[in-house]
Design a protein around this motif. Structure first.
Motif, short mmCIF file in Angstrom:
data_model
loop_
_atom_site.label_atom_id
_atom_site.label_comp_id
_atom_site.label_asym_id
_atom_site.label_seq_id
_atom_site.Cartn_x
_atom_site.Cartn_y
_atom_site.Cartn_z
N UNK B 133 0.85 -1.17 0.00
CA UNK B 133 0.00 0.00 0.00
C UNK B 133 0.90 1.24 0.00
N UNK B 134 0.30 2.39 -0.32
CA UNK B 134 1.10 3.62 -0.39
C UNK B 134 1.66 4.00 0.98
N UNK B 135 0.90 3.74 2.06
CA UNK B 135 1.34 4.14 3.41
C UNK B 135 1.26 2.93 4.34
N UNK B 136 2.30 2.10 4.36
CA UNK B 136 2.21 0.85 5.15
C UNK B 136 1.96 1.08 6.63
N UNK B 137 2.58 2.11 7.21
CA UNK B 137 2.40 2.30 8.66
C UNK B 137 1.00 2.83 8.98
N UNK B 138 0.46 3.66 8.08
CA UNK B 138 -0.93 4.10 8.25
C UNK B 138 -1.85 2.89 8.19
N UNK B 139 -1.50 1.95 7.32
CA UNK B 139 -2.27 0.73 7.19
C UNK B 139 -2.30 -0.03 8.51
N UNK B 140 -1.13 -0.15 9.13
CA UNK B 140 -1.05 -0.84 10.42
C UNK B 140 -1.90 -0.10 11.46
N UNK B 141 -1.79 1.22 11.47
CA UNK B 141 -2.56 2.02 12.43
C UNK B 141 -4.05 1.82 12.22
N UNK B 142 -4.44 1.67 10.96
CA UNK B 142 -5.85 1.45 10.65
C UNK B 142 -6.33 0.17 11.31
N UNK B 143 -5.54 -0.90 11.18
CA UNK B 143 -5.94 -2.17 11.80
C UNK B 143 -5.99 -2.04 13.32
N UNK B 144 -5.00 -1.34 13.88
CA UNK B 144 -4.97 -1.22 15.34
C UNK B 144 -6.17 -0.44 15.87
N UNK B 145 -6.54 0.62 15.13
CA UNK B 145 -7.72 1.39 15.56
C UNK B 145 -8.97 0.51 15.49
N UNK B 146 -9.02 -0.34 14.47
CA UNK B 146 -10.17 -1.25 14.32
C UNK B 146 -10.24 -2.21 15.51
N UNK B 147 -9.11 -2.80 15.88
CA UNK B 147 -9.10 -3.74 17.00
C UNK B 147 -9.53 -3.02 18.28
N UNK B 148 -8.99 -1.83 18.47
CA UNK B 148 -9.32 -1.07 19.67
C UNK B 148 -10.82 -0.77 19.73
N UNK B 149 -11.38 -0.34 18.61
CA UNK B 149 -12.82 -0.10 18.54
C UNK B 149 -13.61 -1.36 18.86
N UNK B 150 -13.15 -2.48 18.31
CA UNK B 150 -13.82 -3.76 18.56
C UNK B 150 -13.76 -4.15 20.02
N UNK B 151 -12.60 -3.96 20.63
CA UNK B 151 -12.44 -4.31 22.05
C UNK B 151 -13.38 -3.47 22.91
N UNK B 152 -13.47 -2.17 22.60
CA UNK B 152 -14.35 -1.29 23.39
C UNK B 152 -15.80 -1.74 23.24
N UNK B 153 -16.20 -2.06 22.00
CA UNK B 153 -17.56 -2.54 21.78
C UNK B 153 -17.81 -3.82 22.57
N UNK B 154 -16.84 -4.73 22.51
CA UNK B 154 -17.02 -6.03 23.15
C UNK B 154 -17.14 -5.87 24.67
N UNK B 155 -16.28 -5.03 25.24
CA UNK B 155 -16.29 -4.91 26.70
C UNK B 155 -17.53 -4.19 27.22
N UNK B 156 -18.21 -3.45 26.34
CA UNK B 156 -19.40 -2.74 26.82
C UNK B 156 -20.49 -3.71 27.27
N UNK B 157 -20.41 -4.98 26.85
CA UNK B 157 -21.39 -5.96 27.33
C UNK B 157 -21.28 -6.16 28.84
N UNK B 158 -20.10 -5.97 29.38
CA UNK B 158 -19.84 -6.39 30.76
C UNK B 158 -19.90 -5.25 31.76
N UNK B 159 -20.19 -4.02 31.30
CA UNK B 159 -20.30 -2.92 32.26
C UNK B 159 -21.69 -2.95 32.89
N UNK B 160 -21.87 -2.32 34.05
CA UNK B 160 -23.21 -2.28 34.65
C UNK B 160 -24.18 -1.59 33.69
N UNK B 161 -25.33 -2.19 33.48
CA UNK B 161 -26.28 -1.61 32.53
C UNK B 161 -26.17 -2.20 31.15
N UNK B 162 -25.02 -2.80 30.86
CA UNK B 162 -24.87 -3.51 29.60
C UNK B 162 -24.57 -2.62 28.41
#
Lengths: 264, 602
Positions: B133-162
């Motif tokens: 890709x034109x910007x390989x490190x941006x590409x990596x950052x894109x995946x990391x932001x995706x994982x982080x977003x996914x983790x936040x979504x996933x953990x929201x199941x376990x907070x009080x109130x759901x």
């Protein structure tokens, strides 16, 4: 195979990769701020008659900040031009100016924010409204009622709409003493106070984050990042150009923000 | 002299050490587009499975409201607590949050990352003859932001109130009035996912513009690249308004502003303590300004995959390549001006509705052009019926059903009856589930030999296809009937309160036969789950044990990704490819083989 056109432009597009990237990024930024400006329009059009504020912001201060940012755009161009002309010392000087101007902008902005957060609209028990800044605040909330007293620099109005059109009803700055027993409730001019302030804080806050982000990048390229000048001046100049494009965009957003929020 | 030998030996040594010890840099913090593509693919498949499991639990609750969920009931009760799942029974709150999160996960964490980020990352640079890709490190950052977003979504199941409970659309004031911080998690998660998409989109567009190999002119791009290119523009320009809306909803939640809260709003019978003056419609406009283009983000990469596989397996050029390109560009443009057809019932006015009905009907034209081109491409071909082709052949009618059933929703008068019913669910699932997901399955079977050098098992592939095909239809066909009978979506009891059995003699009550469809749908969904077992086993087993592909180009394809070593090394091509011809030169008269690769000189 290495990635081509990282520094040299591709012949048919005339651009190096990062320049395409930054323009695309700026296109998305236009949509981001565009959506917020649309929100501003919808909220303003939908506001009740006489309940959209005019003149809540200090125009001379805003004008001053506008000039600060425009000047920083000029120094950014000069910094890039200095790199192109192979004058590294001049580059250092101009971008130092850019950084100082960026800090000045953020400083003036925080002064304006502080002024809003310390500005209170106080509903009195007799139905009138006191409005202004505290000189001395000895109020205490005990069991839902206020005790003590406060010295306020401001004025008292009978109709809340008078507070919304400061151009026709300029605020008076008299010293008032308010007893706790007079006060029903008080609310400062934070984003929760009114949708105008909500959109004001959101738009200018997001813009300020862009200014700070841009200043960090420019600061890096001015400081530790400038080592690249010695090994690869062309790539370094490109970086200055890319960060400069972002900086101009941030300025441009302010050029729209200033009239929309201060003057209209 | 000494200095120069040192400079040569140091990188060589560093590279050797890198090869041995670099697990983290090779598989986790990789900047190689192929590794990032696989990372995206694997993570997205996990989320796809998770979102599917949420749906299974919801289907149980719909068919058997108030009864403990079999198998996973005790787990739900112990993990989520008695407020949410006492004795393993799905509470209405839990049902709402599963519904909201099923949609969010499937759209933003499963399908888009799989269709756009995974397939696009792996294939676009290969197909245009680029080293990365034109910007390989941006590409990596894109995946990391995706994982982080996914983790936040996933953990929201376990907070009080759901987790968030106001649907994947998160309409305020409801979204802000529900007393759970799950909504705040949802917003912050979305901001990360939007950032990820944005970085990905910038990267894709810059890559296609800048890194096309010599001779790879615009009209020689494989259709898949065109589809991804347009998709990237949709993400680039449509997502920021949702980001703005998310910021405003976050301000509403955290700073107690009233962007979306009107004057006089009452919550729970009391006047809400807000300044008011906000507009709930504003959120809907900003949300659908993203979410309608998002529909095309879901479908266009799938169409790209379908086009590649059709050309390869019919052994003839795609019919109407240029029409396809112009149609996809037209869709991209029009998708920005149809959003309010989701909002006919909001009271925004008939004049606006008329405008959006018109644009909605117009956008069906390029969609039909694409589908027609693909159908005509089949005409007169000697079709190879392998697993990828079966999925693609099923995609065409399934997408057709999904598309045509959308027309009654695009007219405001018929939408009055169908709005927010199971009809809508059936309609968009026909596009995304047997549509896009089938195309993604096809793509996985088709490109698997390029990733691993081995084929996936044909027999189990066909078992997977036929069972999935049957169960998909058994799930979604009955929903059309339920919707037309007036069954609303998002009801935790599956409409039992509106059934003729509960309220005898009520006009418009849901009949027993309509209600009993719930049970069939539940078992069809279980069947669909079982149908995925052969796929999962096949996928992992074939990595090491599949039949060797035998060559770098086992399907005898023309596009550039098959002209690389298998799997492609870092940098992809041994030497920069030179492109001499269009992407689909199959069965050209006078040529020795029935396929002529793009980089083969005349």
């Amino acid at each position: 195979m290495d990635i081509p056109y990282t520094v040299q432009p591709r012949p048919d597009t005339g651009l190096y990769n990062a320049k395409v990237g930054i323009w695309l990024f700026l296109a998305s930024e236009v949509m981001l701020f565009g959506a917020l400006f649309s929100a501003y329009i919808l909220l303003r059009v939908g506001a009740e008659d006489g309940l959209w504020p005019h003149g809540w912001l200090n125009i001379p201060v805003g004008t001053c900040n506008t000039l600060v940012l425009i000047t920083s755009s000029i120094t950014t161009v000069m910094a890039w031009a200095s790199c192109k002309m192979n004058q590294f010392g001049r580059f250092k000087f101009f971008h130092a100016c850019t950084l100082c101007l960026a800090l000045t902008f953020v400083g003036i902005k925080s002064y304006e924010y502080h002024d809003k957060f310390t500005h209170y609209e106080i509903a009195l028990n007799d139905g009138k409204i006191a409005d202004g800044h505290f000189i001395e605040n000895k109020l205490q909330l005990v069991n839902g009622a206020y005790t003590g007293y406060a010295l306020l620099k401001g004025h008292v109005v009978t109709d809340r709409k008078e507070l919304f059109n400061l151009r026709e009803h300029p605020a008076k700055h008299e010293e008032l003493r308010l007893e706790g027993a007079q006060i029903k409730s008080l609310d400062n001019y934070g984003p929760w106070h009114h949708t105008y302030l909500a959109i004001y804080f959101t738009l200018t806050g997001l813009h300020a984050l862009h200014v700070i982000g841009g200043a960090i990048v420019i600061g890096f390229l001015w400081g530790p990042g400038s080592k690249l000048w010695r090994t690869d001046p062309e790539r370094f100049t490109n970086r200055i150009e890319i960060s400069g494009l972002f900086w101009h965009f941030v300025d441009l957003v302010w050029i729209f923000l200033f009239p929309v929020l201060y003057l209209l | 002299m000494q200095a120069s030998t040192q400079t040569i030996s140091v990188p060589a040594h560093a590279e050797a050490a890198h090869e041995e010890a670099g697990f983290w840099s090779k598989y986790v913090f990789s900047t190689d587009h192929k590794v990032i593509g696989i990372q995206y693919g694997f993570t997205a498949l996990c989320f796809l499975f998770f979102g599917f499991c949420l749906m299974l639990i919801m289907r149980w609750q719909i068919a058997h409201p108030g009864q403990p969920v079999p198998l996973v009931g005790p787990l739900l009760a112990s993990v989520l607590g008695d407020n949410m799942a006492a004795k393993g029974i799905v509470s209405p709150d839990l049902y709402n949050s599963f519904g909201a999160m099923h949609g969010t996960i499937m759209v933003f964490l499963a399908i888009v990352p799989l269709a756009f980020a995974a397939f696009g990352n792996y294939l676009v640079p290969l197909q245009i003859g680029a080293p990365d890709m034109a910007f390989p490190r941006v590409n990596m950052a894109s995946y990391q932001a995706y994982v982080l977003g996914g983790v936040i979504m996933f953990f929201s199941f376990f907070i009080p109130g759901g987790a968030a409970q106001a649907g994947w659309t998160s309409y305020p004031p409801l979204a802000e009035a529900i007393p759970t911080e799950g909504q705040t998690f949802w917003i912050i998660g979305m901001v990360f996912l939007i950032t990820s998409s944005l970085l990905g989109a910038v990267n894709f567009i810059a890559t296609v513009i800048q890194l096309r190999a010599p001779g790879m002119t615009w009209m020689r791009l494989p259709f898949f690249v065109w589809a991804q290119f347009v998709t990237a523009f949709l993400l680039l320009l449509a997502f920021p308004p949702l980001e703005a809306a998310a910021v405003m909803q976050l301000m509403d939640k955290v700073a107690h502003t009233s962007f979306f809260l009107p004057t006089g709003l009452a919550v729970g019978g009391h006047l809400a303590h807000v300044s008011g003056g906000g507009s709930p419609l504003l959120w809907q406009h900003l949300f659908w300004f993203l979410a309608h283009p998002e529909v095309y983000v879901l479908i266009l990469p799938a169409m790209g995959i379908v086009a590649e596989i059709i050309a390869n397996n019919t052994r003839k050029p795609l019919w109407g390549y240029k029409s396809l390109v112009y149609a996809v560009l037209t869709i991209g443009f029009l998708s920005f001006i149809v959003w309010a057809h989701h909002m006919y019932l909001t009271g925004m006015g008939t004049r606006i509705a008329t405008f959006f009905q018109t644009t909605t009907m117009i956008i069906s034209i390029p969609s039909v052009i694409i589908l027609t081109c693909m159908f005509i491409s089949l005409w007169g071909g000697s079709i190879r019926f392998n697993t990828p082709m079966l999925f693609v052949m099923a995609f065409l009618p399934m997408f057709g059903i999904g598309g045509l059933t959308g027309l009654p929703l695009g007219f405001s008068y018929s939408d009055i009856h169908l709005h927010d019913t199971y009809y809508v669910i059936a309609h968009f699932h026909y596009i995304v589930a047997p549509g896009t997901i089938f195309a993604l399955f096809a793509g996985i079977y088709y490109w698997f030999p390029k990733l691993t050098g081995r084929m996936m098992n044909e027999f189990w592939g066909k078992v997977h296809f036929w069972s999935s095909f049957i169960f998909m239809n058994l799930i979604f066909q009955p929903m059309f009937a339920q919707g037309m009978a007036g069954m609303l979506r998002r009801m935790a009891d599956g409409g039992a309160n509106y059934s003729a059995a509960r309220v005898p003699g009520a006009i418009g009550g849901l009949s027993d036969s309509i209600m009993s469809l719930h049970t069939y749908i539940l078992w069809a969904a279980v069947g669909l789950a079982l149908a995925q077992i052969p796929f999962i086993l096949n996928l992992f087993w074939s990595i090491n044990n599949g039949k060797p592909a035998g060559s770098d180009n086992p399907w005898e394809a023309t596009t550039l990704e098959w002209q690389t070593p298998t799997p492609p090394p870092h940098g992809n091509f041994a030497q920069a490819p030179q492109v001499h011809r269009g992407p689909y030169e199959y069965s050209v008269p006078g040529h020795a083989t029935d396929f002529t690769p793009q980089n083969q000189p005349d």
